[in-house]
Design a protein around this motif. Structure first.
Motif, PDB file in Angstrom:
ATOM      1  N   LEU A  44     -16.374  19.824 -15.949  1.00 37.38           N
ATOM      2  CA  LEU A  44     -15.520  19.081 -16.946  1.00 37.38           C
ATOM      3  C   LEU A  44     -14.827  18.963 -17.074  1.00 37.38           C
ATOM      4  CD1 LEU A  44     -16.729  18.287 -20.215  1.00 37.38           C
ATOM      5  CD2 LEU A  44     -16.617  21.041 -20.219  1.00 37.38           C
ATOM      6  N   THR A  45     -13.611  18.080 -17.465  1.00 34.86           N
ATOM      7  CA  THR A  45     -12.221  17.467 -17.355  1.00 34.86           C
ATOM      8  C   THR A  45     -12.314  16.751 -18.338  1.00 34.86           C
ATOM      9  OG1 THR A  45     -10.433  17.275 -16.119  1.00 34.86           O
ATOM     10  CG2 THR A  45     -12.390  15.223 -15.854  1.00 34.86           C
ATOM     11  N   THR A  46     -10.671  16.285 -18.674  1.00 29.32           N
ATOM     12  CA  THR A  46     -10.554  15.288 -19.965  1.00 29.32           C
ATOM     13  C   THR A  46     -10.586  13.599 -19.422  1.00 29.32           C
ATOM     14  OG1 THR A  46      -8.164  14.788 -19.749  1.00 29.32           O
ATOM     15  CG2 THR A  46      -8.592  16.435 -21.216  1.00 29.32           C
ATOM     16  N   GLU A  47     -10.727  13.005 -19.970  1.00 26.41           N
ATOM     17  CA  GLU A  47     -11.201  11.357 -19.754  1.00 26.41           C
ATOM     18  C   GLU A  47      -9.381  11.007 -18.886  1.00 26.41           C
ATOM     19  OE1 GLU A  47     -11.702   9.354 -23.577  1.00 26.41           O
ATOM     20  OE2 GLU A  47     -13.733  10.026 -23.682  1.00 26.41           O
ATOM     21  N   HIS A  48      -8.297  11.412 -20.114  1.00 28.75           N
ATOM     22  CA  HIS A  48      -7.397  11.318 -18.886  1.00 28.75           C
ATOM     23  C   HIS A  48      -6.870  11.773 -17.363  1.00 28.75           C
ATOM     24  CE1 HIS A  48      -2.742  10.569 -18.674  1.00 28.75           C
ATOM     25  NE2 HIS A  48      -2.623  11.917 -17.903  1.00 28.75           N
ATOM     26  N   VAL A  49      -8.057  12.767 -17.239  1.00 30.24           N
ATOM     27  CA  VAL A  49      -7.513  13.470 -15.869  1.00 30.24           C
ATOM     28  C   VAL A  49      -8.620  12.650 -15.008  1.00 30.24           C
ATOM     29  CG1 VAL A  49      -8.350  14.879 -14.055  1.00 30.24           C
ATOM     30  CG2 VAL A  49      -6.680  15.534 -15.880  1.00 30.24           C
ATOM     31  N   HIS A  50      -9.677  12.366 -15.709  1.00 29.69           N
ATOM     32  CA  HIS A  50     -10.946  11.232 -15.201  1.00 29.69           C
ATOM     33  C   HIS A  50     -10.410  10.084 -14.855  1.00 29.69           C
ATOM     34  CE1 HIS A  50     -14.564   9.162 -15.079  1.00 29.69           C
ATOM     35  NE2 HIS A  50     -14.898   9.546 -14.094  1.00 29.69           N
ATOM     36  N   SER A  51      -9.992   9.573 -15.451  1.00 30.65           N
ATOM     37  CA  SER A  51      -9.702   8.093 -15.069  1.00 30.65           C
ATOM     38  C   SER A  51      -7.884   7.924 -14.257  1.00 30.65           C
ATOM     39  CB  SER A  51      -8.361   7.249 -15.955  1.00 30.65           C
ATOM     40  OG  SER A  51      -7.486   7.612 -16.181  1.00 30.65           O
ATOM     41  N   ARG A  52      -7.572   8.651 -13.263  1.00 27.06           N
ATOM     42  CA  ARG A  52      -6.789   8.990 -12.775  1.00 27.06           C
ATOM     43  C   ARG A  52      -6.808   9.531 -11.256  1.00 27.06           C
ATOM     44  NH1 ARG A  52      -1.866   8.246 -14.978  1.00 27.06           N
ATOM     45  NH2 ARG A  52      -0.422   8.813 -12.318  1.00 27.06           N
ATOM     46  N   LEU A  53      -7.507  10.438 -11.828  1.00 30.50           N
ATOM     47  CA  LEU A  53      -8.702  10.440 -10.103  1.00 30.50           C
ATOM     48  C   LEU A  53      -9.592   9.490  -9.614  1.00 30.50           C
ATOM     49  CD1 LEU A  53     -10.445  14.421 -10.694  1.00 30.50           C
ATOM     50  CD2 LEU A  53      -8.775  13.720  -9.440  1.00 30.50           C
ATOM     51  N   MET A  54      -9.826   8.845 -10.657  1.00 30.72           N
ATOM     52  CA  MET A  54     -10.853   7.642  -9.721  1.00 30.72           C
ATOM     53  C   MET A  54      -9.955   6.554  -9.466  1.00 30.72           C
ATOM     54  SD  MET A  54     -13.770   8.726 -10.501  1.00 30.72           S
ATOM     55  CE  MET A  54     -13.230  10.504  -9.935  1.00 30.72           C
ATOM     56  N   LEU A  55      -8.977   6.304 -10.045  1.00 34.28           N
ATOM     57  CA  LEU A  55      -7.525   5.458  -9.768  1.00 34.28           C
ATOM     58  C   LEU A  55      -6.749   5.766  -7.998  1.00 34.28           C
ATOM     59  CD1 LEU A  55      -6.896   2.529 -10.548  1.00 34.28           C
ATOM     60  CD2 LEU A  55      -5.064   3.420 -12.152  1.00 34.28           C
ATOM     61  N   HIS A  56      -6.357   6.924  -7.988  1.00 34.61           N
ATOM     62  CA  HIS A  56      -5.688   7.814  -6.886  1.00 34.61           C
ATOM     63  C   HIS A  56      -5.861   8.313  -6.449  1.00 34.61           C
ATOM     64  CE1 HIS A  56      -2.585   5.453  -9.789  1.00 34.61           C
ATOM     65  NE2 HIS A  56      -2.983   6.756 -10.396  1.00 34.61           N
ATOM     66  N   ALA A  57      -7.426   8.766  -6.330  1.00 32.75           N
ATOM     67  CA  ALA A  57      -7.653   9.930  -5.166  1.00 32.75           C
ATOM     68  C   ALA A  57      -9.175   9.532  -4.403  1.00 32.75           C
ATOM     69  CB  ALA A  57      -8.077  11.447  -6.304  1.00 32.75           C
ATOM     70  N   ASN A  58      -9.578  10.299  -3.451  1.00 28.33           N
ATOM     71  CA  ASN A  58     -11.050  10.131  -3.174  1.00 28.33           C
ATOM     72  C   ASN A  58     -11.771  11.020  -3.666  1.00 28.33           C
ATOM     73  OD1 ASN A  58     -10.659  11.916  -1.627  1.00 28.33           O
ATOM     74  ND2 ASN A  58     -10.254  11.796   0.130  1.00 28.33           N
ATOM     75  N   ALA A  59     -11.462  11.452  -4.750  1.00 33.39           N
ATOM     76  CA  ALA A  59     -13.006  12.248  -5.407  1.00 33.39           C
ATOM     77  C   ALA A  59     -14.046  11.967  -5.250  1.00 33.39           C
ATOM     78  CB  ALA A  59     -12.298  12.884  -6.454  1.00 33.39           C
ATOM     79  N   ALA A  60     -14.388  10.896  -6.304  1.00 33.33           N
ATOM     80  CA  ALA A  60     -15.537   9.936  -6.197  1.00 33.33           C
ATOM     81  C   ALA A  60     -16.222   9.644  -4.991  1.00 33.33           C
ATOM     82  CB  ALA A  60     -15.211   8.535  -7.246  1.00 33.33           C
ATOM     83  N   SER A  61     -15.580   8.902  -4.224  1.00 34.19           N
ATOM     84  CA  SER A  61     -16.635   8.738  -3.152  1.00 34.19           C
ATOM     85  C   SER A  61     -16.525   9.982  -2.362  1.00 34.19           C
ATOM     86  CB  SER A  61     -15.906   7.987  -1.477  1.00 34.19           C
ATOM     87  OG  SER A  61     -14.799   8.228  -1.871  1.00 34.19           O
ATOM     88  N   ARG A  62     -15.746  10.863  -2.413  1.00 33.42           N
ATOM     89  CA  ARG A  62     -15.811  12.146  -1.478  1.00 33.42           C
ATOM     90  C   ARG A  62     -17.459  13.516  -1.982  1.00 33.42           C
ATOM     91  NH1 ARG A  62     -12.131  14.882  -2.326  1.00 33.42           N
ATOM     92  NH2 ARG A  62     -11.887  16.578  -3.460  1.00 33.42           N
ATOM     93  N   PHE A  63     -17.417  12.346  -3.476  1.00 25.26           N
ATOM     94  CA  PHE A  63     -18.517  13.776  -4.136  1.00 25.26           C
ATOM     95  C   PHE A  63     -19.564  13.566  -3.371  1.00 25.26           C
ATOM     96  CE2 PHE A  63     -14.661  16.732  -5.576  1.00 25.26           C
ATOM     97  CZ  PHE A  63     -15.306  17.862  -5.093  1.00 25.26           C
ATOM     98  N   GLU A  64     -20.324  11.955  -4.075  1.00 17.74           N
ATOM     99  CA  GLU A  64     -20.792  10.913  -3.641  1.00 17.74           C
ATOM    100  C   GLU A  64     -21.967  12.299  -2.961  1.00 17.74           C
ATOM    101  OE1 GLU A  64     -20.352   7.467  -2.432  1.00 17.74           O
ATOM    102  OE2 GLU A  64     -19.502   6.458  -4.692  1.00 17.74           O
ATOM    103  N   SER A  65     -21.387  12.552  -1.883  1.00 20.20           N
ATOM    104  CA  SER A  65     -22.388  13.381  -0.259  1.00 20.20           C
ATOM    105  C   SER A  65     -23.013  14.399  -1.274  1.00 20.20           C
ATOM    106  CB  SER A  65     -21.959  13.209   0.365  1.00 20.20           C
ATOM    107  OG  SER A  65     -20.928  14.298   0.366  1.00 20.20           O
ATOM    108  N   TYR A  66     -22.752  15.073  -2.644  1.00 23.88           N
ATOM    109  CA  TYR A  66     -23.094  16.178  -3.005  1.00 23.88           C
ATOM    110  C   TYR A  66     -23.945  15.789  -4.156  1.00 23.88           C
ATOM    111  CZ  TYR A  66     -19.490  18.664  -0.311  1.00 23.88           C
ATOM    112  OH  TYR A  66     -18.234  18.635   0.334  1.00 23.88           O
ATOM    113  N   PRO A  67     -25.420  15.422  -4.349  1.00 25.87           N
ATOM    114  CA  PRO A  67     -26.206  15.547  -5.057  1.00 25.87           C
ATOM    115  C   PRO A  67     -26.549  16.129  -6.327  1.00 25.87           C
ATOM    116  CG  PRO A  67     -27.814  15.475  -3.138  1.00 25.87           C
ATOM    117  CD  PRO A  67     -25.928  15.746  -2.774  1.00 25.87           C
ATOM    118  N   GLY A  68     -25.630  18.083  -5.922  1.00 25.60           N
ATOM    119  CA  GLY A  68     -25.473  18.356  -7.419  1.00 25.60           C
ATOM    120  C   GLY A  68     -24.665  18.601  -7.742  1.00 25.60           C
TER     121      GLY A  68
END
Length: 495
Positions: A44-68
């Motif tokens: 759980l995090t803020t929309e501000h942090v989420h948007s920056r993670l999606m823009l600048h980090a590989n967190a989204a693609s990395r966590f795709e390998s974790y269905p949970g």
């Protein structure tokens, strides 16, 4: 990875700042790896942090390998252009708490009353500063395990703050800055008044917001189901032993970034799963061109200069640092994040116009300036010989793991305590707190990179070895994480 039916479901709730988000994302991934998909995690995090993670980090693609794993966001109620930095930190925390406290309660009550497809939340891991989380957890019968991402030494100081106030050691006046604080059990007379945060100088502790918040935190920690620390046993063994006598259910699982790499490596060697080797959780764009510049520099010749994600310098302080670095003759890689200097434009051409020509020439000869960098990659580079740092806890651990001595210029909160430990307990660098003078900077850079390099390198390399041992199979941090996972999966909730 097979999607197994989960035994437990954790809600992880970080403070929405770079250091805390980075640490808690790494903890989330560690738990997913260690539990073999038997634990689900909602982050759980803020929309501000989420948007920056999606823009600048590989967190989204990395966590795709974790269905949970799933991300859930909420608005902090602040305008998008709000700096959310150190000078506005209090505003940001107040805004987040006013929104997230009722949101958390609604999430947990609704989740238990109307079970979703996945298992309802069975455990909350909030940031240690979220005092309200424990009360909400108790309301709905869900255990809370706090994760305080600051250094254990500073956390212990905070937990002792009510007693320090009672004994009259806090607050104190500006004079006698070198006088020792003796009321922190297990630390002796190591810490001086100048090693304590600014709010300890408050005239009236009963009305100071930070003192009130920390005093409440001390009460909440004693009622929680446990708490997690990002450190390793051999780094702070005496202090951790003392803390356990008061808080027996501690999980010491760090250094998190190194531990995650070890778990990833083990997963890749035992399964066909391929995990990304670099785990970027950055909220800013990382300029990797600085690595190419480092590739062309001699071994251990560069000092890496970064004051993290919140420190703001004045233009005058920046000039003192740069002049001291240029005068030292040492190569340097300087991180100049947006909005990190008051009184100077962020545009590279405009701020260069404000620099004296002689200093600009010296910087171009020996320096490289960029807006942000992949810090773990930079610190592991063989050309880096030292780290001029604000002494944030993540940065300190990353520097120790890579065997890089530190020159500390702490800014606030736990950084003031950490820099004292760096210089006087671990003896892996120098503490330059409260000083911003070009001559002193020049002299200390020479000490770190040349005159005392052998001494500091020997000490920090010994700690780096112990850090690696702690995250190997059967190491202290490795076993502590396994215990955390086992405890979460076996939690018995009240009826």
């Amino acid at each position: 990875m097979e999607h197994l039916k989960p035994i437990a479901h954790i809600l992880i709730f970080p403070l929405p700042i770079q250091g805390a988000v980075n640490s808690m994302l790494k903890l989330a991934e560690l738990i997913l790896l260690a539990s073999d998909a038997q634990i689900h995690i909602t982050f759980l995090t803020t929309e501000h942090v989420h948007s920056r993670l999606m823009l600048h980090a590989n967190a989204a693609s990395r966590f795709e390998s974790y269905p949970g794993f799933s991300l859930r966001t909420f608005s902090d109620g602040l305008p998008e252009d709000h700096p959310r930095g150190s000078d506005k930190f209090g505003e940001m925390v107040d805004a987040v708490e006013s929104v997230s406290c009722p949101l958390l309660r609604e999430m947990l009550v609704t989740d238990r009353a109307n079970p979703p497809q996945e298992k309802p939340i069975t455990c909350i891991i909030p940031d240690g500063s979220y005092n309200f989380a424990l009360d909400v957890g108790k309301e709905v019968g869900i255990p809370v395990i706090y994760f305080d991402t600051i250094s254990p030494s500073c956390l212990w100081v905070y937990l002792c703050l009510p007693k320090l106030i009672e004994d009259g050691e806090v607050p104190f006046q500006e004079n006698w800055e070198m006088e020792a604080i003796v009321g922190v059990p297990g630390i002796g007379s190591l810490l001086r008044r100048r090693d304590f945060p600014d709010f300890c100088r408050a005239n009236n502790p009963a009305s100071d917001v930070m003192i009130q918040r920390i005093s409440e935190q001390a009460k909440q920690f004693r009622k929680a189901s446990g708490f997690i620390l990002n450190t390793f046993e051999d780094l702070e063994a005496p202090l951790l032993s003392y803390m356990r006598s008061h808080f027996p259910n501690m999980y010491v699982v760090g250094p998190l970034h190194l531990h995650l790499k070890e778990r990833m490596l083990r997963k890749e060697t035992t399964t066909s799963t391929t995990l990304l080797s670099y785990c970027s959780n950055s909220l800013w764009h990382e300029d990797k061109s600085c690595i190419e510049w480092l590739d062309g520099q001699p071994l251990r010749s560069v000092i890496f200069c970064s004051f993290g994600s919140h420190v703001c310098l004045t233009k005058e302080q920046l000039m003192e640092f740069w002049q001291g670095l240029v005068n030292s003759g040492t190569r340097f890689l300087w991180i100049r994040r947006q909005r990190s200097v008051t009184g100077m434009d962020d545009d590279v051409h405009k701020w260069q116009e404000q620099i004296p020509s002689g200093l600009l020439k010296g910087m171009k000869e020996n320096g490289y300036v960029t807006s942000w960098a992949p810090q773990e990659d930079v610190l592991s580079h063989p050309s880096i010989g030292g780290f001029l740092t604000h002494s944030g806890w993540n940065s300190t651990l990353e520097s120790i793991v890579e065997g890089k001595p530190m020159l500390c210029w702490p800014y606030y909160v736990d950084q003031l305590v950490i820099s004292r430990y760096v210089s006087h307990v671990w003896k892996v660098g120098l503490d330059m707190k409260d000083i911003c003078d070009r001559d002193i900077i020049e002299n200390m850079v020479r000490d770190l990179m040349d005159r005392r390099r052998g001494e500091y390198s020997q000490n920090v390399n010994a700690l780096a070895y112990l850090a690696r041992q702690s995250v190997h199979e059967d190491g202290s941090s490795y076993c502590s994480l396994n215990k955390l996972v086992d405890d979460i999966m076996s939690l018995k909730l009240p009826a």
